[in-house]
Scaffold this active site. Structure first.
Site, PDB file in Angstrom:
ATOM      1  N   ASP A 104     -22.551  38.152  47.944  1.00 20.18           N
ATOM      2  CA  ASP A 104     -23.996  38.160  47.702  1.00 20.18           C
ATOM      3  C   ASP A 104     -24.812  38.449  48.951  1.00 20.18           C
ATOM      4  OD1 ASP A 104     -23.222  35.547  48.847  1.00 20.18           O
ATOM      5  OD2 ASP A 104     -25.347  35.098  48.622  1.00 20.18           O
ATOM      6  N   ILE A 144     -21.749  43.464  53.528  1.00 17.39           N
ATOM      7  CA  ILE A 144     -21.480  44.057  52.219  1.00 17.39           C
ATOM      8  C   ILE A 144     -21.856  43.095  51.086  1.00 17.39           C
ATOM      9  CG2 ILE A 144     -19.621  45.565  53.043  1.00 17.39           C
ATOM     10  CD1 ILE A 144     -17.674  43.430  51.874  1.00 17.39           C
ATOM     11  N   GLU A 186     -10.169  33.445  49.184  1.00 20.42           N
ATOM     12  CA  GLU A 186     -11.468  33.690  49.809  1.00 20.42           C
ATOM     13  C   GLU A 186     -11.961  35.097  49.463  1.00 20.42           C
ATOM     14  OE1 GLU A 186     -14.128  33.002  50.995  1.00 20.42           O
ATOM     15  OE2 GLU A 186     -14.119  31.699  52.737  1.00 20.42           O
ATOM     16  N   LYS A 213     -13.024  41.188  58.039  1.00 22.29           N
ATOM     17  CA  LYS A 213     -13.702  41.948  59.100  1.00 22.29           C
ATOM     18  C   LYS A 213     -12.862  41.761  60.353  1.00 22.29           C
ATOM     19  CE  LYS A 213     -18.289  41.237  57.140  1.00 22.29           C
ATOM     20  NZ  LYS A 213     -19.635  40.652  57.335  1.00 22.29           N
ATOM     21  N   GLY A 235     -18.288  33.022  46.211  1.00 23.33           N
ATOM     22  CA  GLY A 235     -17.927  34.418  46.479  1.00 23.33           C
ATOM     23  C   GLY A 235     -16.589  34.869  45.928  1.00 23.33           C
ATOM     24  N   ASP A 293     -14.785  36.503  58.006  1.00 25.26           N
ATOM     25  CA  ASP A 293     -15.649  37.162  58.989  1.00 25.26           C
ATOM     26  C   ASP A 293     -15.373  36.507  60.349  1.00 25.26           C
ATOM     27  OD1 ASP A 293     -17.810  38.173  60.408  1.00 25.26           O
ATOM     28  OD2 ASP A 293     -19.340  37.528  59.006  1.00 25.26           O
TER      29      ASP A 293
HETATM   30  P1  IMP Z   1     -16.865  33.157  58.103  1.00 27.07           P
HETATM   31  O1  IMP Z   1     -16.864  31.664  58.022  1.00 27.07           O
HETATM   32  O2  IMP Z   1     -17.734  33.675  59.233  1.00 27.07           O
HETATM   33  O3  IMP Z   1     -15.472  33.762  58.157  1.00 27.07           O
HETATM   34  O4  IMP Z   1     -17.605  33.690  56.838  1.00 27.07           O
HETATM   35  C1  IMP Z   1     -17.051  33.649  55.589  1.00 27.07           C
HETATM   36  C2  IMP Z   1     -18.084  33.502  54.512  1.00 27.07           C
HETATM   37  O5  IMP Z   1     -19.322  34.139  54.858  1.00 27.07           O
HETATM   38  C3  IMP Z   1     -17.596  34.219  53.278  1.00 27.07           C
HETATM   39  O6  IMP Z   1     -16.942  33.336  52.417  1.00 27.07           O
HETATM   40  C4  IMP Z   1     -18.869  34.761  52.672  1.00 27.07           C
HETATM   41  O7  IMP Z   1     -19.439  33.794  51.814  1.00 27.07           O
HETATM   42  C5  IMP Z   1     -19.796  34.968  53.833  1.00 27.07           C
HETATM   43  N1  IMP Z   1     -19.787  36.381  54.284  1.00 27.07           N
HETATM   44  C6  IMP Z   1     -19.215  36.877  55.403  1.00 27.07           C
HETATM   45  N2  IMP Z   1     -19.431  38.194  55.522  1.00 27.07           N
HETATM   46  C7  IMP Z   1     -20.153  38.558  54.438  1.00 27.07           C
HETATM   47  C8  IMP Z   1     -20.684  39.819  53.976  1.00 27.07           C
HETATM   48  O8  IMP Z   1     -20.534  40.898  54.585  1.00 27.07           O
HETATM   49  N3  IMP Z   1     -21.367  39.777  52.804  1.00 27.07           N
HETATM   50  C9  IMP Z   1     -21.571  38.633  52.098  1.00 27.07           C
HETATM   51  N4  IMP Z   1     -21.089  37.437  52.483  1.00 27.07           N
HETATM   52  C10 IMP Z   1     -20.384  37.397  53.651  1.00 27.07           C
HETATM   53 MG    MG Z   2     -17.890  32.724  50.413  1.00 28.59          MG
END
Ligand code: IMP
Ligand code: MG
Length: 182
Positions: free
Chosen positions: A166, A160, A106, A138, A52, A110
């Site tokens: 993606d 998104i 990154e 987020k 990403g 999220d």
């Molecule tokens: P986290 O571990 O929940 O913070 O998620 C982070 C990873 O989830 C990011 O590096 C993205 O690959 C994926 N991700 C989180 N939100 C989105 C989104 O809205 N669209 C696409 N990929 C996301």
């Molecule tokens: Mg990612």
């Protein structure tokens, strides 16, 4: 284009490319100030989290001017449009990071599970310092304690795509950011 379709879902334009680039300009300016003391003997490590962050990392590389070494790793936790809560390591973090200053690049933070896993792994590698640089946050979802040092843009809790992000591997090559239209 106002609307796009990927797999079974429709997305609408959310953040135009010029706004993304402006936000990246601001982050690069901060990095250039904070890492101005990097040297060829002790370069900063720019750690790109695949897939990403690949476009964000490339845009940063065009703008930062201090000595650095580019590295990559690949972690994943998302399936479809939501987090699985389990962070998988697809390509492990590089070795020989002991005593280094690492900038984690990154695409989006999220839940923060990914960033927590990465900073923990970096701590075990005895890095001197690990900072987080993310294109998107987020902020209503993120509830972890890891400090997010550089955040280009904050968004609400929406799914998104585009600019590297993606939906089940599609949409990474869209230059604007689109939001799920529901
Ligand atoms: P986290 O571990 O929940 O913070 O998620 C982070 C990873 O989830 C990011 O590096 C993205 O690959 C994926 N991700 C989180 N939100 C989105 C989104 O809205 N669209 C696409 N990929 C996301
Ligand atoms: Mg990612």
């Amino acid at each position: 284009m106002e609307k796009i379709t990927l797999h079974d879902k429709t997305f609408r334009l959310f953040i135009p490319n010029q706004d993304i680039e402006k936000a990246i300009d601001a982050v690069a300016l901060q990095l250039n100030q904070d890492y101005a003391d990097s040297t060829d003997q002790d370069p900063a490590i720019l750690l790109c989290t695949l897939n990403g962050a690949v476009i964000f990392a490339a845009e940063l590389l065009k703008r930062v001017n201090f000595p650095l070494v580019l590295k990559a790793c690949k972690l994943s936790s998302y399936q479809g449009t939501s987090s699985t809560g389990v962070v998988k390591t697809d390509v492990p973090l590089p070795n020989n990071l002991e005593g280094k200053r690492v900038i984690i690049v990154e695409d989006i933070v999220d839940t923060g599970n990914t960033i927590v896993a990465m900073t923990e792994q970096l701590r075990q590698k005895n890095v001197k310092d690990a900072r987080v640089c993310t294109l998107l946050l987020k902020k209503d979802v993120y509830d972890k304690d890891v400090k997010l040092d550089y955040v280009a843009m904050e968004i609400p809790n929406r799914f998104i795509v585009g600019f590297g992000l993606d939906y089940d591997e599609l949409g990474r090559n869209i230059k604007d950011i689109y939001v799920l239209d529901d």
